[in-house]
Design an enzyme around this catalytic site. Structure first.
Site, PDB file in Angstrom:
ATOM      1  N   GLN A 103       0.847  -1.201   0.000  1.00 10.13           N
ATOM      2  CA  GLN A 103       0.000   0.000   0.000  1.00 10.13           C
ATOM      3  C   GLN A 103       0.881   1.248   0.000  1.00 10.13           C
ATOM      4  O   GLN A 103       1.670   1.468   0.918  1.00 10.13           O
ATOM      5  CB  GLN A 103      -0.927   0.042   1.210  1.00 10.13           C
ATOM      6  CG  GLN A 103      -1.947   1.173   1.102  1.00 10.13           C
ATOM      7  CD  GLN A 103      -2.707   1.429   2.385  1.00 10.13           C
ATOM      8  OE1 GLN A 103      -2.127   1.909   3.359  1.00 10.13           O
ATOM      9  NE2 GLN A 103      -3.996   1.117   2.393  1.00 10.13           N
ATOM     10  N   HIS A 169      -3.360   4.500  -1.514  1.00 10.69           N
ATOM     11  CA  HIS A 169      -4.194   4.921  -0.385  1.00 10.69           C
ATOM     12  C   HIS A 169      -4.785   6.300  -0.668  1.00 10.69           C
ATOM     13  O   HIS A 169      -4.118   7.320  -0.507  1.00 10.69           O
ATOM     14  CB  HIS A 169      -3.364   4.955   0.898  1.00 10.69           C
ATOM     15  CG  HIS A 169      -4.187   4.899   2.152  1.00 10.69           C
ATOM     16  ND1 HIS A 169      -5.518   5.258   2.186  1.00 10.69           N
ATOM     17  CD2 HIS A 169      -3.873   4.533   3.426  1.00 10.69           C
ATOM     18  CE1 HIS A 169      -5.985   5.104   3.416  1.00 10.69           C
ATOM     19  NE2 HIS A 169      -5.009   4.673   4.187  1.00 10.69           N
ATOM     20  N   HIS A 172      -9.103   7.995   4.140  1.00  9.13           N
ATOM     21  CA  HIS A 172      -8.740   8.345   5.516  1.00  9.13           C
ATOM     22  C   HIS A 172      -8.126   9.730   5.677  1.00  9.13           C
ATOM     23  O   HIS A 172      -7.439   9.996   6.661  1.00  9.13           O
ATOM     24  CB  HIS A 172      -7.803   7.285   6.112  1.00  9.13           C
ATOM     25  CG  HIS A 172      -8.420   5.930   6.144  1.00  9.13           C
ATOM     26  ND1 HIS A 172      -7.700   4.776   6.410  1.00  9.13           N
ATOM     27  CD2 HIS A 172      -9.705   5.515   5.926  1.00  9.13           C
ATOM     28  CE1 HIS A 172      -8.510   3.728   6.351  1.00  9.13           C
ATOM     29  NE2 HIS A 172      -9.731   4.163   6.065  1.00  9.13           N
ATOM     30  N   TYR A 174      -5.720  11.153   4.012  1.00  9.44           N
ATOM     31  CA  TYR A 174      -4.315  11.315   3.658  1.00  9.44           C
ATOM     32  C   TYR A 174      -4.198  12.114   2.359  1.00  9.44           C
ATOM     33  O   TYR A 174      -5.202  12.568   1.798  1.00  9.44           O
ATOM     34  CB  TYR A 174      -3.636   9.949   3.568  1.00  9.44           C
ATOM     35  CG  TYR A 174      -3.534   9.235   4.900  1.00  9.44           C
ATOM     36  CD1 TYR A 174      -2.944   9.849   6.002  1.00  9.44           C
ATOM     37  CD2 TYR A 174      -4.046   7.954   5.067  1.00  9.44           C
ATOM     38  CE1 TYR A 174      -2.861   9.203   7.224  1.00  9.44           C
ATOM     39  CE2 TYR A 174      -3.964   7.292   6.291  1.00  9.44           C
ATOM     40  CZ  TYR A 174      -3.370   7.928   7.366  1.00  9.44           C
ATOM     41  OH  TYR A 174      -3.285   7.291   8.588  1.00  9.44           O
ATOM     42  N   ARG A 222      -7.819   2.506  -2.500  1.00 10.10           N
ATOM     43  CA  ARG A 222      -8.648   2.616  -1.303  1.00 10.10           C
ATOM     44  C   ARG A 222      -9.231   4.022  -1.240  1.00 10.10           C
ATOM     45  O   ARG A 222      -8.468   5.009  -1.247  1.00 10.10           O
ATOM     46  CB  ARG A 222      -7.833   2.333  -0.045  1.00 10.10           C
ATOM     47  CG  ARG A 222      -8.680   2.115   1.195  1.00 10.10           C
ATOM     48  CD  ARG A 222      -7.855   1.678   2.397  1.00 10.10           C
ATOM     49  NE  ARG A 222      -8.673   0.917   3.336  1.00 10.10           N
ATOM     50  CZ  ARG A 222      -8.255   0.476   4.511  1.00 10.10           C
ATOM     51  NH1 ARG A 222      -7.008   0.708   4.902  1.00 10.10           N
ATOM     52  NH2 ARG A 222      -9.055  -0.215   5.299  1.00 10.10           N
ATOM     53  N   GLY A 319      -9.138  -6.889   9.155  1.00 14.66           N
ATOM     54  CA  GLY A 319      -7.878  -6.362   9.665  1.00 14.66           C
ATOM     55  C   GLY A 319      -7.654  -6.752  11.099  1.00 14.66           C
ATOM     56  O   GLY A 319      -6.903  -7.673  11.420  1.00 14.66           O
ATOM     57  N   ALA A 393      -5.800 -12.214  33.048  1.00 19.51           N
ATOM     58  CA  ALA A 393      -4.430 -12.655  33.303  1.00 19.51           C
ATOM     59  C   ALA A 393      -4.387 -14.110  33.739  1.00 19.51           C
ATOM     60  O   ALA A 393      -3.571 -14.903  33.261  1.00 19.51           O
ATOM     61  CB  ALA A 393      -3.771 -11.757  34.351  1.00 19.51           C
ATOM     62  N   LYS A 430     -21.311  -3.218  25.409  1.00 18.45           N
ATOM     63  CA  LYS A 430     -20.020  -3.831  25.745  1.00 18.45           C
ATOM     64  C   LYS A 430     -20.056  -5.352  25.572  1.00 18.45           C
ATOM     65  O   LYS A 430     -19.205  -6.075  26.074  1.00 18.45           O
ATOM     66  CB  LYS A 430     -19.648  -3.500  27.202  1.00 18.45           C
ATOM     67  CG  LYS A 430     -19.427  -2.029  27.495  1.00 18.45           C
ATOM     68  CD  LYS A 430     -18.185  -1.477  26.818  1.00 18.45           C
ATOM     69  CE  LYS A 430     -16.908  -2.103  27.314  1.00 18.45           C
ATOM     70  NZ  LYS A 430     -16.619  -1.842  28.743  1.00 18.45           N
TER      71      LYS A 430
END
Length: 646
Positions: A103, A169, A172, A174, A222, A319, A393, A430
């Site tokens: 990309q 790209h 977003h 950019y 994209r 992703g 944990a 949640k």
């Protein structure tokens, strides 16, 4: 379930992919400082290829070292010297019958001067991003033409290295997206004005790549289906852009959304459901004949299959789903859905990268560390290990210890596993946290871990096990401040509320502390019909919260009528009221309150751990019992401690 569409072969241009699973670009910061593909990066991507991904699209890759440095440790394709390591990356992915695109990206105004040697950041026009706060300078026409050549050269480098294709790209917010958007492109030269002019920068890049690399070299673009920013790109214009790109010979459209000023549309917090923006890809699919990749917060295989069956998209972008579980594809294909460790949309991954650290995943401690933690040694020899506490944990430690062929015995004082995560799943929106708990329970069952619920072992009971080691993962206790009236019946903690030990309905409730737990509890209380106020002694609400999560939460709280008071300190609890002090002026005020809920943090209770250390040679304190933190820190603590135990 059989996923007929998900695991059917697909084509992008002349390239055949084994299935419809795409790993879209995600920043990792795993490249070497030089910009080369490091061994760590190669291992990260190879594990996803081996896990069943059809196409991997790398993180943002730099084509310009002068103004286009997007992140530290960013993959680089600005010079032929980067070819050998990119070739090694391509070979690693190809070993598993997967394909890989590079990309190509330039951040433009969504950048900081410190990343480009203190120089002023650049953009199509001098329009500042409110998310960045730095005024960019306008690129000259000659500079834009030079950047076209750099994007084309980046594609040539990718092709030379054996990379299967490139993605440009243009989303977003950019640089390319800035040229496309009427909000950020105010130019009067050939690269501005009408949509055709605003598309010219991208058009020249596409044409240059096709000319230099050949028509058969796949090019994906994209784009944002919607920037969700007033005055920015909207769906109608995005469809026109996609049609134009198709005419230029682009092989695929990857549909996303949002800019840094609407970042929750790019990487969604936990409250966003799967497919909330699927209408964008659906519209794109109707507008063009070339394949469409959809970024739709896809987490579950059945949902991915439904999008494909509906004709919403041709390929599904997974992703963070494959960050959380690199074997997502294989597990789905083999009917092992319950084994998939599902992404919970907590944003831990992007927060770490934005703070200039390497990528991490809250529910997968190996993410980005595949070389460091390859396979756990199977050297436990059946030795018993007591694990006290069934929170994240403790569960993770028990899982790793079982994989190492120890025999963990997991004690949980409550009647359910999950600890603070289970309590955290109870506020509105949640429920994704339950995916994590269910997966951990399933894994522990598969590994035949001895889980003992409603069990709080004594020292004598532990001695009877004759354990090789004891892991203390008993969490932490809520902090209760020493202020007048704090012992009154109206005062309780968030644990009391979320566990159901205390019920508050249709009352005037005040939550003290505005960390994410306090804010989530405030929403929980508002849903029960309470009139809720949140009190925070620091200057702003949610002082330690990750901003995208905070924005999402505060927006909902305001809609629910929750009052948020910053720079305010609780100094006394009275009968039916509380006394507050303004942290700035010192002035006090009295406010009516029926219930006071404390959410000012937790502190480890180390007394039992110290007693255990006197009785056993190997005692490991993990999770909140050692240092309170988020799910990611708890999982990492349990994972690492169990992995290296000797």
């Amino acid at each position: 379930m059989k996923y007929e569409k998900l695991f059917a072969a697909g084509e992008i241009g002349r390239l055949t992919l084994k299935n419809r699973i795409v790993m879209p670009a995600m920043g990792t910061s795993l490249a070497a400082a030089s910009g080369e593909a490091s061994d760590e990066m190669i291992a990260f991507y190879e594990e996803r290829a081996a896990g069943g991904c059809g196409l991997i699209i790398t993180e943002i890759t730099r084509v310009d070292n002068e103004t286009g440095v997007g992140t530290p440790n960013q993959l680089n394709a600005s010079d032929l010297l980067f070819v050998p390591r990119l070739e090694k990356l391509a070979r690693a992915v190809h070993r598993h019958d997967s394909k890989i695109f590079l990309q190509l990206q330039h951040p433009g105004r969504q950048n900081h001067g410190r990343l480009i040697g203190g120089k002023q950041i650049v953009a199509p026009s001098a329009v500042m991003s409110s998310a960045i706060g730095e005024m960019p300078r306008e690129l000259s026409t000659e500079e834009v033409e030079g950047l076209v050549r750099k994007f084309v050269f980046g594609a040539v480098i990718a092709q030379t290295a054996g990379i299967d294709g490139v993605e440009i790209h243009g989303a977003h917010g950019y640089l390319i997206g800035q040229f496309l958007s009427p909000l950020t492109n105010l130019r009067t030269d050939k690269y501005g004005g009408s949509l055709e002019g605003r598309m010219l920068f991208l058009s020249e890049i596409v044409q240059g790549i096709k000319l230099a690399c050949g028509a058969g070299f796949p090019v994906s673009v994209r784009i944002d289906g919607d920037e969700f920013v007033p005055g920015g790109i909207v769906l109608e214009e995005a469809l026109l852009t996609a049609k134009h790109l198709e005419q230029l010979g682009v092989d695929c459209i990857n549909v996303s959304a949002g800019t840094y000023e609407s970042s929750n549309a790019i990487i969604e917090p936990i409250s966003y459901p799967q497919g909330w923006k699927k209408h964008l890809a659906a519209a794109m699919k109707q507008a063009v004949q070339i394949p469409v990749i959809a970024c739709d917060v896809i987490r579950k295989p059945d949902f991915a299959e439904s999008l494909l069956q509906e004709g919403n998209t041709d390929f599904v972008a997974l992703g963070r789903a494959q960050l959380a579980d690199p074997e997502w594809g294989n597990k789905a294909a083999e009917g092992r859905e319950a084994e998939i460790r599902t992404c919970i949309s907590c944003l831990y991954c992007i927060q770490e990268v934005m703070e200039c650290k390497v990528i991490k995943c809250a529910v997968n401690a190996r993410a980005g560390r595949e070389l460091e933690f390859a396979e756990p040694p199977r050297d436990g020899g059946g030795k018993v290990i007591a694990v006290i506490g069934g929170g994240p944990a403790g569960m993770e430690a028990a899982r790793i210890l079982a994989l190492r062929e120890f025999r963990p015995v997991l004690f949980e004082a409550r009647d359910v596993l999950g600890g603070s995560v289970e309590l955290g799943s109870r506020p509105p929106l949640k429920e994704k946290l339950n995916w994590f708990i269910a997966n951990m329970q399933h894994q522990l069952e598969q590994l035949n871990v001895d889980v003992r619920l409603s069990a709080k072992p004594t020292l004598e009971q532990l001695k009877a096990l004759n354990p090789y080691a004891v892991f203390v993962a008993a969490g932490a206790r809520p902090i209760v401040p020493g202020i007048p009236g704090v012992d009154k019946a109206a005062v309780c903690t968030v644990v009391d509320v979320l566990s159901g030990a205390v019920e508050i309905k249709n009352k005037r409730a005040v939550v003290i502390g505005s960390g994410m737990t306090g804010l989530e509890t405030a929403e929980y209380l508002a849903d029960l019909g309470n009139q809720v106020t949140v009190v925070e002694m620091q200057k702003r609400v949610g002082p330690d919260a990750y901003l995208p999560n905070l924005i999402d939460m505060v927006t909902r709280l305001k809609k629910s009528g929750v009052e948020l008071l910053a720079s305010t300190k609780l100094v006394e609890v009275q009968d039916g009221a509380i006394v507050l002090e303004n942290s700035a002026t010192g002035e006090t005020s009295v406010r009516e309150a029926d219930a006071v809920v404390l959410s000012i943090g937790v502190a480890p209770d180390r007394s039992f751990a110290e007693e255990l250390k006197q009785a056993f040679p190997k005692v490991k304190v993990i999770g909140d019992a050692g240092k309170p933190g988020r799910i990611g820190q708890a999982i990492q603590s349990g994972f690492e401690t169990a992995f290296v135990l000797n």
